[in-house]
Design an enzyme around this catalytic site. Structure first.
Site, PDB file in Angstrom:
ATOM      1  N   ALA A 172     -35.381   6.464  -5.212  1.00 13.91           N
ATOM      2  CA  ALA A 172     -34.125   6.383  -5.952  1.00 13.91           C
ATOM      3  C   ALA A 172     -32.894   6.400  -5.064  1.00 13.91           C
ATOM      4  O   ALA A 172     -31.797   6.071  -5.525  1.00 13.91           O
ATOM      5  CB  ALA A 172     -34.040   7.522  -6.967  1.00 13.91           C
TER       6      ALA A 172
ATOM      7  N   GLY B   7     -32.732   4.573  -2.312  1.00  7.85           N
ATOM      8  CA  GLY B   7     -32.781   3.331  -1.554  1.00  7.85           C
ATOM      9  C   GLY B   7     -31.831   2.268  -2.069  1.00  7.85           C
ATOM     10  O   GLY B   7     -31.189   2.410  -3.122  1.00  7.85           O
ATOM     11  N   ASP B   8     -31.766   1.164  -1.329  1.00  6.27           N
ATOM     12  CA  ASP B   8     -30.831   0.083  -1.616  1.00  6.27           C
ATOM     13  C   ASP B   8     -31.102  -0.579  -2.968  1.00  6.27           C
ATOM     14  O   ASP B   8     -30.183  -0.860  -3.734  1.00  6.27           O
ATOM     15  CB  ASP B   8     -30.904  -0.960  -0.491  1.00  6.27           C
ATOM     16  CG  ASP B   8     -29.940  -2.108  -0.703  1.00  6.27           C
ATOM     17  OD1 ASP B   8     -28.719  -1.856  -0.710  1.00  6.27           O
ATOM     18  OD2 ASP B   8     -30.401  -3.249  -0.873  1.00  6.27           O
TER      19      ASP B   8
ATOM     20  N   ARG C 233     -36.423  11.641  -0.685  1.00  8.23           N
ATOM     21  CA  ARG C 233     -36.710  12.642   0.339  1.00  8.23           C
ATOM     22  C   ARG C 233     -35.491  13.485   0.695  1.00  8.23           C
ATOM     23  O   ARG C 233     -35.623  14.564   1.283  1.00  8.23           O
ATOM     24  CB  ARG C 233     -37.241  11.949   1.601  1.00  8.23           C
ATOM     25  CG  ARG C 233     -38.622  11.332   1.428  1.00  8.23           C
ATOM     26  CD  ARG C 233     -39.071  10.614   2.686  1.00  8.23           C
ATOM     27  NE  ARG C 233     -38.240   9.442   2.964  1.00  8.23           N
ATOM     28  CZ  ARG C 233     -38.414   8.631   4.000  1.00  8.23           C
ATOM     29  NH1 ARG C 233     -39.378   8.897   4.874  1.00  8.23           N
ATOM     30  NH2 ARG C 233     -37.643   7.571   4.174  1.00  8.23           N
TER      31      ARG C 233
ATOM     32  N   ASP D 240     -41.753  15.211  -1.692  1.00  4.78           N
ATOM     33  CA  ASP D 240     -42.639  14.773  -0.622  1.00  4.78           C
ATOM     34  C   ASP D 240     -43.844  14.102  -1.277  1.00  4.78           C
ATOM     35  O   ASP D 240     -44.658  14.771  -1.920  1.00  4.78           O
ATOM     36  CB  ASP D 240     -43.074  15.967   0.241  1.00  4.78           C
ATOM     37  CG  ASP D 240     -44.027  15.578   1.369  1.00  4.78           C
ATOM     38  OD1 ASP D 240     -44.384  14.383   1.458  1.00  4.78           O
ATOM     39  OD2 ASP D 240     -44.419  16.466   2.149  1.00  4.78           O
TER      40      ASP D 240
ATOM     41  N   LYS E 105     -42.979  -5.966  -5.042  1.00  5.63           N
ATOM     42  CA  LYS E 105     -43.703  -6.662  -3.990  1.00  5.63           C
ATOM     43  C   LYS E 105     -43.216  -6.146  -2.633  1.00  5.63           C
ATOM     44  O   LYS E 105     -42.132  -5.543  -2.574  1.00  5.63           O
ATOM     45  CB  LYS E 105     -43.516  -8.175  -4.099  1.00  5.63           C
ATOM     46  CG  LYS E 105     -42.146  -8.714  -3.648  1.00  5.63           C
ATOM     47  CD  LYS E 105     -42.138 -10.217  -3.733  1.00  5.63           C
ATOM     48  CE  LYS E 105     -40.856 -10.800  -3.198  1.00  5.63           C
ATOM     49  NZ  LYS E 105     -40.749 -10.796  -1.747  1.00  5.63           N
TER      50      LYS E 105
ATOM     51  N   ASP F  26     -41.683  -9.437 -10.523  1.00  3.18           N
ATOM     52  CA  ASP F  26     -41.240 -10.599  -9.757  1.00  3.18           C
ATOM     53  C   ASP F  26     -39.908 -10.994 -10.373  1.00  3.18           C
ATOM     54  O   ASP F  26     -39.866 -11.561 -11.471  1.00  3.18           O
ATOM     55  CB  ASP F  26     -42.256 -11.742  -9.859  1.00  3.18           C
ATOM     56  CG  ASP F  26     -41.875 -12.955  -9.008  1.00  3.18           C
ATOM     57  OD1 ASP F  26     -40.670 -13.138  -8.758  1.00  3.18           O
ATOM     58  OD2 ASP F  26     -42.769 -13.718  -8.606  1.00  3.18           O
ATOM     59  N   HIS F  27     -38.808 -10.686  -9.678  1.00  2.00           N
ATOM     60  CA  HIS F  27     -37.497 -10.857 -10.311  1.00  2.00           C
ATOM     61  C   HIS F  27     -37.188 -12.313 -10.648  1.00  2.00           C
ATOM     62  O   HIS F  27     -36.353 -12.583 -11.510  1.00  2.00           O
ATOM     63  CB  HIS F  27     -36.385 -10.251  -9.442  1.00  2.00           C
ATOM     64  CG  HIS F  27     -36.116 -10.994  -8.173  1.00  2.00           C
ATOM     65  ND1 HIS F  27     -36.803 -10.733  -7.007  1.00  2.00           N
ATOM     66  CD2 HIS F  27     -35.248 -11.985  -7.889  1.00  2.00           C
ATOM     67  CE1 HIS F  27     -36.352 -11.533  -6.054  1.00  2.00           C
ATOM     68  NE2 HIS F  27     -35.421 -12.304  -6.557  1.00  2.00           N
TER      69      HIS F  27
ATOM     70  N   HIS G 162     -42.916 -16.044  -5.776  1.00  2.00           N
ATOM     71  CA  HIS G 162     -41.885 -16.718  -6.561  1.00  2.00           C
ATOM     72  C   HIS G 162     -42.178 -18.199  -6.806  1.00  2.00           C
ATOM     73  O   HIS G 162     -42.114 -18.687  -7.936  1.00  2.00           O
ATOM     74  CB  HIS G 162     -40.521 -16.598  -5.866  1.00  2.00           C
ATOM     75  CG  HIS G 162     -40.114 -15.207  -5.550  1.00  2.00           C
ATOM     76  ND1 HIS G 162     -40.349 -14.144  -6.397  1.00  2.00           N
ATOM     77  CD2 HIS G 162     -39.468 -14.679  -4.476  1.00  2.00           C
ATOM     78  CE1 HIS G 162     -39.867 -13.032  -5.863  1.00  2.00           C
ATOM     79  NE2 HIS G 162     -39.336 -13.338  -4.694  1.00  2.00           N
TER      80      HIS G 162
ATOM     81  N   LYS H 140     -34.569 -20.206   4.702  1.00  2.00           N
ATOM     82  CA  LYS H 140     -33.338 -19.474   5.012  1.00  2.00           C
ATOM     83  C   LYS H 140     -32.444 -20.323   5.902  1.00  2.00           C
ATOM     84  O   LYS H 140     -32.902 -21.242   6.567  1.00  2.00           O
ATOM     85  CB  LYS H 140     -33.668 -18.151   5.697  1.00  2.00           C
ATOM     86  CG  LYS H 140     -34.347 -17.145   4.775  1.00  2.00           C
ATOM     87  CD  LYS H 140     -34.506 -15.798   5.455  1.00  2.00           C
ATOM     88  CE  LYS H 140     -35.051 -14.756   4.488  1.00  2.00           C
ATOM     89  NZ  LYS H 140     -34.108 -14.477   3.373  1.00  2.00           N
TER      90      LYS H 140
ATOM     91  N   LYS I 147     -27.224 -22.807  -1.118  1.00  2.00           N
ATOM     92  CA  LYS I 147     -27.952 -21.761  -1.834  1.00  2.00           C
ATOM     93  C   LYS I 147     -28.237 -22.296  -3.224  1.00  2.00           C
ATOM     94  O   LYS I 147     -27.312 -22.547  -4.010  1.00  2.00           O
ATOM     95  CB  LYS I 147     -27.121 -20.479  -1.929  1.00  2.00           C
ATOM     96  CG  LYS I 147     -27.766 -19.389  -2.785  1.00  2.00           C
ATOM     97  CD  LYS I 147     -26.885 -18.152  -2.853  1.00  2.00           C
ATOM     98  CE  LYS I 147     -27.434 -17.132  -3.848  1.00  2.00           C
ATOM     99  NZ  LYS I 147     -28.766 -16.646  -3.499  1.00  2.00           N
TER     100      LYS I 147
END
Length: 492
Positions: A17, A19-20, A50, A89, A152, A181-182, A244, A344, A349
């Site tokens: 929670a 995280g990015d 953590r 933990d 994933k 899978d977004h 994807h 990439k 895009k």
């Protein structure tokens, strides 16, 4: 995509929670669901991390992230009263026992009916440890439903995916596992089914008699950014193609399901994926092209080559571009190539599907020195969501010359205001128990089986990288892949 209000009481526990992903996507999505009335007061969220934080510190961090990513923050203070934190933990069973106490308390306080959703937004090596501990501690022993969302990558090849799946299914049944899978949460991806099966003008033509080829492109102008370490172990083949890209192919190729129930839809997707022609090592060069970007100019700025990115091997053999010719050996699609490409540091895009139809036989307007323009159905998934149909029409008031005309529909600003982020829709689908837009194990097994041979061949045969300039459409060999079939990529 409008979300039908259907309030479901539930305790949502997010591992990772701090995280990015949690800050950029998960909590903003949950807040928006709450704000729109799709989650009500019978909801509680536990963030697991953590860091040695308390509820107050965690709420401050989450509130700041929501404010950054959501324009309208009305009701944010009300939402934050449903958010809790536990320092945890994952290897310590006592942490899960403490989590069980908190879960039972919140279940009672918020009247959650024993419904529990666990979201593993963390590294895959912890998936098995966490799921085993959830069961051992009694957290999955509840009177309501238990569901598990996992991100994933699910394994690094078929063998590791099978081992991981065997471990997770010790604690959760397949119908309780939601592999996210977004791409499957994107509005225009979900629109593929609607276009195919609700329009009489398309489905009768959706076969090898009328379609010449189908092209799926997913390109981005960004490089690996700060993900060089992760990307070195995945590359475009595992990061994009295995999930994807092949998921979109399955939606385009599947047979009409007998109903719109998730099991019926996913069964047809599995059949389509199993029908993909397996590529032998000796055939990889005929069906696949790989690339790695060199330095170049993107958006008027000079960018470095992949091998100069942070945490990247200076002699890296990792592909940042993959193009493939996918053949589906069944009655509907025999002989029709599905071309996919992803990369990439590309020129644009975009995520787009192009369906190219065959020429009309004995075309009365055909001239020896002139070829009619192809009829195209274009599904623009990002950034300009919409649909285009390219047809031939009369060019002059007098004469019979033709010119291409474009019929198009694009999501308006009002439409976009009513759409939701992919994660928002997928989380809500999971709460409702709708697995349609999540990946079934059989789908995953079929896609890993397909790409494993290619991955192994590429590992054993290093490529002369870099082989395409940043800001281009990829390596020249990707054009040759289609040229051999007298076709070309549609770049708009």
């Amino acid at each position: 995509m409008d979300i039908e209000k259907q309030n479901i009481p539930c305790l949502i526990t997010i591992f990772g929670a701090t995280g990015d992903l949690s800050h950029r996507k998960l909590f903003p999505s949950l807040f928006h669901l709450f704000q729109q009335g799709n989650l009500n007061d019978h909801i509680a969220i536990i963030g697991i991390g953590r860091r040695d934080w308390d509820n107050e510190k965690f709420r401050e961090e989450i509130k700041a992230s929501i404010t950054k990513h959501v324009k309208d923050t009305a009701r944010i203070d009300d939402f934050m009263t449903h958010v809790y934190y536990q320092s945890h933990d994952v290897n310590n069973i006592e942490s899960y026992q403490n989590l069980l106490k908190l879960a039972d308390q919140l279940d009672n306080d918020y009247q959650l009916a024993g419904n529990r959703l666990f979201y593993l937004a963390m590294a895959p090596e912890f998936f098995g440890i966490v799921t085993d501990s959830l069961k051992e501690s009694g957290l999955t022993d509840t009177k309501g439903f238990t569901r598990l969302i996992i991100e994933k990558p699910f394994g690094t090849d078929l063998k590791s995916a099978e081992a991981l799946n065997a471990q997770i299914t010790r604690s959760f049944k397949e119908e309780e596992i939601y592999r996210i899978d977004h791409y499957l949460g994107k509005d225009m991806v979900q629109n593929i089914e609607i276009l195919r099966f609700s329009n009489a003008m398309f489905e009768p033509l959706w076969n090898n008699k009328y379609i010449s080829n189908i092209q799926v492109t997913s390109s981005e102008t960004l490089g690996v950014e700060d993900r060089g370490g992760y990307y070195e172990n995945s590359g475009a083949l595992k990061d994009m193609v295995q999930n994807h890209m092949l998921q979109i192919v399955s939606l385009l190729a599947m047979e009409p399901p007998i109903s719109l129930e998730s099991d019926d839809i996913r069964n047809e997707k599995v059949k389509a994926l199993r029908s993909i022609r397996q590529v032998k090592p000796s055939e990889v060069r005929n069906y696949f092209v790989r690339g790695q970007y060199d330095k170049g100019i993107v958006n008027d700025g000079t960018v470095p080559k992949y091998r100069d990115e942070e945490n990247v091997d200076p002699d890296s053999n990792t592909p940042t571009f993959v193009a493939a010719k996918v053949m589906i050996d069944n009655f509907r699609w025999a002989g029709v190539p599905f071309y996919i490409r992803t990369g990439k540091r590309m020129k644009k895009k975009e995520i787009r599907v192009v369906v190219e139809f065959k020429e009309v036989p004995m075309n009365l307007y055909y001239k020896r020195d002139q070829k009619l323009d192809s009829n195209l159905l274009i599904i623009n998934i990002q950034p300009n969501e919409g649909i285009e149909l390219h047809l031939n029409a009369r060019k002059y008031i007098e004469g019979i010359d033709t010119e291409p005309v474009k019929l198009s529909y694009a999501l308006t600003a009002q439409d976009k205001m009513n759409t939701v982020d992919a994660y928002e829709g997928l989380i809500y689908d999971c709460l409702k128990g709708d697995a349609t837009n999540f990946t079934h194990w059989e789908e995953l097994k079929a896609t890993w089986s397909y790409v494993d041979t290619v991955d192994q061949y590429w590992r054993e045969h290093p490529a002369p990288f870099p082989n395409y300039q940043a800001g281009s459409y990829g390596p020249i060999k990707s054009d040759l892949l289609l040229n051999r079939d007298n076709l070309h990529w549609w770049n708009f």
